[in-house]
Scaffold this motif. Sequence first.
Motif: not given
Ligand code: TPP
Lengths: 292, 425
Positions: A39, A65, A67, A109, A137, A139-141, B109
């Motif tokens: 990042h 939303v 990392c 992603d 990346n 994955i859900y970081g 939301e």
């Molecule tokens: C409505 C909602 N669902 C779930 C979440 C929890 N959440 C926070 S970050 C995230 C996934 C982020 O993954 P990605 O977009 O790939 O970003 P990365 O952290 O990998 O850079 C999730 C599921 C949230 N904040 N809001």
Amino acid sequence: MTLNPNPELPARPGAPRLIYRKPDVLADRSTHYCPGCGHGIVHRLLAEVMTELDLPAHTIAVAPVGCAVFAYDYLNVDFVEAPHGRAPAVATGIRRVRPEAFVLTYQGDGDLAAIGTAEIVHAAARGERITAIFVNNGIYGMTGGQMAPTTLLGQRTTSSPTGRDPLLMGYPIRITEMLAQLPGVTYAARGSIADASQIGKLKAMIRRACMVQIEGGGFSLVEALSNCPVGWGMTPQESIEHLKGPVVEAYPLGVIVDRALAAVVTEPGPVPDPRAVPADGPAPDATAVPEA
Amino acid sequence: MTDTLEVGGGGRPKSSEEEAKRRARVLMKGNDAVAEAAIQAGCDAYFGYPITPQAELLEWMARRMPELGRVFVQAESELGAINMALGAAATGARVLVSSSSPGISLMAEAMSYMAGSGTPMVLINVMRAGPGLGGIGPSQSDYFQATKGHGHGDYRVPVLAPASIGEAMDLTVDAFELAERYRTPVMVVFDGILGQAMEPVELRFRNPARRTFDWALTGAAGRPARVIKSIDLVPEVLEKRNIALQRKYAEISRHEVRWATESMEDAEYVLVAYGTAARVARSAIEKARAKGIKAGLFRPITLWPFPSRELARVARHAHAILTVELSSGQMVEDVRLAVEGRCPVGFHGRMGGLVPTPDEVVGALKALHGKVERTREHEREEQRKRQHASAAAPAERTHRAEADAPARGHALANAPAGRRDGGER
Ligand SMILES: Cc1ncc(C[n+]2csc(CCOP(=O)(O)OP(=O)(O)O)c2C)c(N)n1
Ligand code: SF4
Ligand SMILES: [Mg+2]
């Protein structure tokens, strides 16, 4: 690796020469990202490109939303936080009322290719004049390394502990290729942060995407293949090797579409120019009301 | 609905001036009129998604906004619409979004994000019957959603409930002012009757003065960058933001409560109703008075902040209160909280898109009236017995008799529930 945005010439031959300086738009602070995380590299490239194109003072950016939710702590531009996945809709709202602004989204992603698929597809379909930076990346970081739609087949994550099984969990999405089908997308490309040469190419893609917006084109998107050493359960070095190998195999690098370069005449009619908003609405005028 | 009502609660026009005003009225559909009121109030951008019974509002905007060089976007969903609104509003634009019940659920939301980040916006809910896809008939079954909920987290939004098309126009403009003054989303709620019926409306428009926003995102030229956000992972910092939000809500509760009363001077029985239900209640009051029941109307205009103190004052002198709603009984909970047992509170409502008739309401009122009269008679009887007993028996018996006697209102509150017959629930 990267060019000096503001080269300063040496005072005399042989004197030490400044070849690189941190762009001012990049905040003077350490990030919260894990050691080896990609990042930070993408932030830096963005900062360099924005500086080179003189964009920071006109930029309104949308944080995701994920990392990168704290991107506004590292890039000194106006920022609004979007709910998970909704950045392209938020950016649409900004674009429509601020035709003069440079509008940027930054998404992961999970954010872009899972919960936010409707928003990204329709912003692209409308040809919104915004630039989307998509950090994939696989994955859900942020939430601890769960499977994303982009996770590779067989990849172990905390929610696919025995590896991603296509029969149960489906196949990875190449969403940038999907989006590139849409005539509203002027530019779509995929780069990587794996090494200096890839980073250079990625920067050129980001620059091109920003130029598309500046020049009045439609939707522009750059997917940056990135790593998540923590989520992948690897050392930073291993994660880079993994990125260069199986990840790039699943997600080929390169420019996927550049309609500004192609014959634009083959495209459907141009999207009407964003509607200017008067600073003040018209004075109340009853006579202006059309018949009900 | 069979009864006809004056717009804006005004009386029958008498003077020639008023007569001229009346002639200046235009017959307009509620959804159209509200859309035009928002336009004349300087709305910069509208985002929406088709849903009955608010689609006319979207269509009006689709035609008018581009004519004026302003922003109209038909979004891919209500999620898209409300988040576009979030983005546009973050730049300081005056933004309107409208939908109907199922769409509002999807918007919950972003409402929470906007409340948390202090982003002003006006959201109109032309309510329809639920739950689920429900039906498209008029309903007030989103009272809980509007006043207690939609999204997650400790937040509130002001909710304005007009009872006529003219009032809906006025309140929509007020909603923009409230939203910008307090940096908050504001909801205007009415139902499909108001949205789709036509009424003569006066073309009185207002365009509230623009404030300068020291928070709006305009590009950080010559100033430090601004961030509009709700996140704060440090609990102590987040709590401070929470406290600031609650202070704002306390201020709104102090200054922005609105309600209306009618025929209250001598009223013994008070109908509490808002929106369409209030119009039915009005007709019912006339009929009840003809039958000798002195009834009046208390009409909350802000559903949040709820006019609790004002209603409590009314309850002190009322024999009983009957709440009328197009729901299973949602606002009645706030009525009871406000009344705090000062008098019995009854309820009459219809669901599924049906509207109670004035005769139904009169029936419910008569039933309530009968019960109250019986209770009062019973109390008087007990009182007589007590006086009789205390004259003949030792002091402790009197004390026990008093504890056994039903407190005023209790007998009714414990009676079996009966929604349609106006009984207590
Ligand atoms: C409505 C909602 N669902 C779930 C979440 C929890 N959440 C926070 S970050 C995230 C996934 C982020 O993954 P990605 O977009 O790939 O970003 P990365 O952290 O990998 O850079 C999730 C599921 C949230 N904040 N809001
Ligand atoms: S969890 Fe992964 S994506 Fe997030 S900061 Fe750490 S390495 Fe980067
Ligand atoms: Mg990710």
